[in-house]
Motif scaffolding. Structure first.
Motif, PDB file in Angstrom:
ATOM      1  N   ILE A  56      21.234  37.106   3.795  1.00 49.74           N
ATOM      2  CA  ILE A  56      21.748  35.843   3.267  1.00 49.74           C
ATOM      3  C   ILE A  56      21.935  34.834   4.395  1.00 49.74           C
ATOM      4  O   ILE A  56      21.740  33.629   4.206  1.00 49.74           O
ATOM      5  CB  ILE A  56      23.070  36.086   2.503  1.00 49.74           C
ATOM      6  N   GLU A  57      22.284  35.292   5.587  1.00 47.73           N
ATOM      7  CA  GLU A  57      22.425  34.389   6.726  1.00 47.73           C
ATOM      8  C   GLU A  57      21.078  33.839   7.165  1.00 47.73           C
ATOM      9  O   GLU A  57      20.961  32.657   7.529  1.00 47.73           O
ATOM     10  CB  GLU A  57      23.103  35.124   7.883  1.00 47.73           C
ATOM     11  N   LYS A  58      20.046  34.677   7.151  1.00 42.66           N
ATOM     12  CA  LYS A  58      18.703  34.204   7.495  1.00 42.66           C
ATOM     13  C   LYS A  58      18.212  33.168   6.486  1.00 42.66           C
ATOM     14  O   LYS A  58      17.643  32.130   6.862  1.00 42.66           O
ATOM     15  CB  LYS A  58      17.735  35.374   7.545  1.00 42.66           C
ATOM     16  N   ARG A  59      18.426  33.420   5.205  1.00 41.77           N
ATOM     17  CA  ARG A  59      17.990  32.479   4.178  1.00 41.77           C
ATOM     18  C   ARG A  59      18.718  31.148   4.312  1.00 41.77           C
ATOM     19  O   ARG A  59      18.115  30.074   4.187  1.00 41.77           O
ATOM     20  CB  ARG A  59      18.228  33.085   2.799  1.00 41.77           C
ATOM     21  N   ARG A  82      18.938  25.423   5.919  1.00 41.61           N
ATOM     22  CA  ARG A  82      19.521  24.330   6.685  1.00 41.61           C
ATOM     23  C   ARG A  82      18.505  23.714   7.644  1.00 41.61           C
ATOM     24  O   ARG A  82      18.476  22.494   7.829  1.00 41.61           O
ATOM     25  CB  ARG A  82      20.727  24.845   7.477  1.00 41.61           C
ATOM     26  N   HIS A  83      17.645  24.542   8.234  1.00 39.63           N
ATOM     27  CA  HIS A  83      16.624  24.018   9.138  1.00 39.63           C
ATOM     28  C   HIS A  83      15.631  23.128   8.389  1.00 39.63           C
ATOM     29  O   HIS A  83      15.214  22.070   8.898  1.00 39.63           O
ATOM     30  CB  HIS A  83      15.895  25.179   9.809  1.00 39.63           C
ATOM     31  N   GLN A  84      15.254  23.531   7.190  1.00 32.92           N
ATOM     32  CA  GLN A  84      14.323  22.719   6.394  1.00 32.92           C
ATOM     33  C   GLN A  84      14.936  21.372   6.037  1.00 32.92           C
ATOM     34  O   GLN A  84      14.265  20.331   6.120  1.00 32.92           O
ATOM     35  CB  GLN A  84      13.941  23.488   5.123  1.00 32.92           C
ATOM     36  N   ILE A  85      16.216  21.355   5.671  1.00 31.42           N
ATOM     37  CA  ILE A  85      16.881  20.100   5.327  1.00 31.42           C
ATOM     38  C   ILE A  85      16.971  19.190   6.550  1.00 31.42           C
ATOM     39  O   ILE A  85      16.729  17.980   6.471  1.00 31.42           O
ATOM     40  CB  ILE A  85      18.282  20.384   4.750  1.00 31.42           C
ATOM     41  N   GLU A  86      17.297  19.748   7.693  1.00 33.20           N
ATOM     42  CA  GLU A  86      17.422  18.945   8.910  1.00 33.20           C
ATOM     43  C   GLU A  86      16.076  18.343   9.314  1.00 33.20           C
ATOM     44  O   GLU A  86      15.995  17.198   9.761  1.00 33.20           O
ATOM     45  CB  GLU A  86      17.992  19.803  10.039  1.00 33.20           C
TER      46      GLU A  86
END
Length: 288
Positions: A71-74, A79-83
């Motif tokens: 769940i942390e990896k997902r 968050r990386h995709q949104i940024e």
């Protein structure tokens, strides 16, 4: 006249009732006072004596971050995709685009470029990125699993780098061998924190450098004596005040007189050394 007599009688009866209630309250209060004094006297005649002990919960904090769960990896990828989608171009990216446009214009109008500038080698940002990618491919990070993990060396601080380690020492107490924290009986004229720190110095050597947190203990534990020991020591048991400290530097040099063995264990390994009840108390001190 009859009405006035009745009123006088009612007033007299009311006043007498009030005096009776007041006297009953006074008697009850005195009785409770005498009872509490008698109970206090009985308790003072048979006080409970406890041996006071200071112990140190010494931990080595994690050196590396633990591996991420699913769940942390997902969430990290999300968050990386949104940024990336909402971010603006950095100065480096803008300069790279401008350089690409400039190089394309020079290639198109090569005849307009002076002869002495046509064959001059220029390191572009694309060349720099290729050098950086080559260096990254040649870099290999240190392994998360160390030699101490593979060999099962319980005395090494290099094991389980992503977890907290707690120092346990094996001592002979009351004629039996126990795994517990470094501890020492209270010394008159010193604070309990000084007793706990002295316990580490006596059992693990002066080379071990630690940082104690606060002057108040982080917890305590009661150890009851058996009947024979209670008769010998005239004490009901042992009150252990546990202080918390962090490892800074140095190596453990166990005392040959008081320490039989020592280990650095993870919180999940405490139970097999100190038992279920004590491990539950120790795990409350663990934050990481």
């Amino acid at each position: 006249m009859s009405s006035s007599v009745r009123r006088t009688r009612s007033v007299v009866l009311t006043v007498s009732k009030l005096f009776k209630c007041r006297s009953a309250c006074i008697i009850g209060t005195q009785h409770n006072r005498y009872y509490s004094q008698s109970v206090a006297a009985e308790l003072s005649e048979t006080p409970e004596k406890w041996d006071l002990v200071g112990a140190m919960y010494l931990e080595r904090l994690p050196v590396i971050t633990p591996p991420l769960r699913k769940i942390e990896k997902r969430y990290k990828e999300y968050r990386h995709q949104i940024e990336v989608e909402n971010s603006l171009l950095s100065d480096y990216e803008i300069a790279k685009i401008q350089e690409e446009d400039r190089l394309a214009l020079q290639t198109k109008n090569v005849l307009d470029t002076p002869l002495h500038l046509r064959n001059v080698p220029v390191q572009t940002m694309q060349d720099r990125e290729e050098i950086w990618n080559k260096e990254l491919a040649e870099f290999s990070p240190a392994p998360r699993v160390t030699e101490a993990d593979e060999s099962g060396d319980m005395k090494s601080l290099d094991r389980k780098l992503d977890q907290t380690l707690v120092l346990l020492v094996k001592q002979k107490i009351d004629g039996k061998e126990y795994w517990y924290l470094p501890m020492l009986q209270y010394i008159a004229g010193t604070s309990m924190r000084q007793v706990a720190e002295q316990a580490v110095a006596n059992t693990c050597g002066a080379d071990l450098k630690i940082q104690t947190f606060g002057n108040a203990p982080s917890g305590y534990q009661l150890k009851m004596y058996n009947k024979e020991l209670q008769e010998d020591t005239k004490a009901k048991g042992r009150k252990i005040f546990i202080y918390k400290a962090e490892y800074r530097s140095g190596l453990v040099t166990p005392s040959k007189d008081s320490v039989l063995d020592y280990v650095w264990v993870a919180p999940s390994e405490l139970r097999q050394y100190v038992g279920r009840t004590t491990s539950r108390i120790f795990n409350k001190f663990n934050i990481y």
